[in-house]
Design a protein around this motif. Structure first.
Motif, PDB file in Angstrom:
ATOM      1  N   ARG A   4       0.844  -1.191   0.000  1.00 46.07           N
ATOM      2  CA  ARG A   4       0.000   0.000   0.000  1.00 46.07           C
ATOM      3  C   ARG A   4       0.881   1.242   0.000  1.00 46.07           C
ATOM      4  NH1 ARG A   4      -3.738  -0.983   5.098  1.00 46.07           N
ATOM      5  NH2 ARG A   4      -1.683  -0.687   5.947  1.00 46.07           N
ATOM      6  N   LYS A   5       0.313   2.369  -0.374  1.00 44.37           N
ATOM      7  CA  LYS A   5       1.070   3.625  -0.388  1.00 44.37           C
ATOM      8  C   LYS A   5       1.546   3.982   1.015  1.00 44.37           C
ATOM      9  CE  LYS A   5      -0.973   5.762  -4.431  1.00 44.37           C
ATOM     10  NZ  LYS A   5      -1.695   6.908  -4.945  1.00 44.37           N
ATOM     11  N   SER A   6       0.742   3.658   2.015  1.00 44.94           N
ATOM     12  CA  SER A   6       1.146   3.990   3.382  1.00 44.94           C
ATOM     13  C   SER A   6       2.363   3.184   3.809  1.00 44.94           C
ATOM     14  CB  SER A   6      -0.011   3.769   4.360  1.00 44.94           C
ATOM     15  OG  SER A   6      -0.411   2.409   4.354  1.00 44.94           O
ATOM     16  N   ASP A   7       2.480   1.928   3.321  1.00 48.77           N
ATOM     17  CA  ASP A   7       3.666   1.126   3.633  1.00 48.77           C
ATOM     18  C   ASP A   7       4.917   1.773   3.054  1.00 48.77           C
ATOM     19  OD1 ASP A   7       2.045  -0.691   4.915  1.00 48.77           O
ATOM     20  OD2 ASP A   7       1.957  -2.087   3.196  1.00 48.77           O
ATOM     21  N   LEU A   8       4.820   2.230   1.825  1.00 47.12           N
ATOM     22  CA  LEU A   8       5.952   2.911   1.196  1.00 47.12           C
ATOM     23  C   LEU A   8       6.309   4.192   1.945  1.00 47.12           C
ATOM     24  CD1 LEU A   8       5.013   2.448  -2.573  1.00 47.12           C
ATOM     25  CD2 LEU A   8       6.718   1.197  -1.241  1.00 47.12           C
ATOM     26  N   PHE A   9       5.303   4.897   2.390  1.00 47.23           N
ATOM     27  CA  PHE A   9       5.548   6.126   3.151  1.00 47.23           C
ATOM     28  C   PHE A   9       6.288   5.812   4.451  1.00 47.23           C
ATOM     29  CE2 PHE A   9       4.152   8.941   6.585  1.00 47.23           C
ATOM     30  CZ  PHE A   9       4.665  10.145   6.117  1.00 47.23           C
ATOM     31  N   PHE A  10       5.836   4.791   5.174  1.00 47.70           N
ATOM     32  CA  PHE A  10       6.485   4.452   6.448  1.00 47.70           C
ATOM     33  C   PHE A  10       7.907   3.945   6.239  1.00 47.70           C
ATOM     34  CE2 PHE A  10       2.008   4.098   8.081  1.00 47.70           C
ATOM     35  CZ  PHE A  10       2.109   5.218   8.893  1.00 47.70           C
TER      36      PHE A  10
END
Length: 99
Positions: A4-10
């Motif tokens: 997910r995009k949030s995983d990449l962000f973290f």
């Protein structure tokens, strides 16, 4: 499987935090290793009663370019010729240079 995009962000935040931590550790190590030299230089500055950096002695605005006010060089007019030789050595500030 794409995350997910949030995983990449973290992951990006974690990498930036790690890089920042490494930079802080490096700065701390450099300060500790340079401590004796800095103390020696501080004692020399105090003993010789040195002030700020002085590049040239002829013009007030050329002594320390970062400390000059913006209009000192144009006391006569903005199109006046430079009267001091040091003015030809120091380039204009980046915001006044053509791009």
């Amino acid at each position: 499987m794409a995350g997910r995009k949030s995983d990449l962000f973290f992951i990006a935040v974690a990498l930036w935090a790690a890089a920042f931590g490494l930079m802080a550790a490096h700065a701390h190590h450099r300060n500790r290793s340079a401590g004796p030299r800095l103390e020696e230089e501080a004692a020399l500055v105090e003993r010789l009663e040195l002030t700020d950096l002085c590049l040239f002695t002829d013009a007030r605005y050329a002594r320390h370019p970062s400390m000059a006010d913006l209009h000192t060089a144009f006391q006569d007019s903005p199109m006046a010729m430079e009267h001091f030789p040091s003015g030809t050595v120091i380039p204009p500030p980046p915001h006044l240079r053509p791009r």
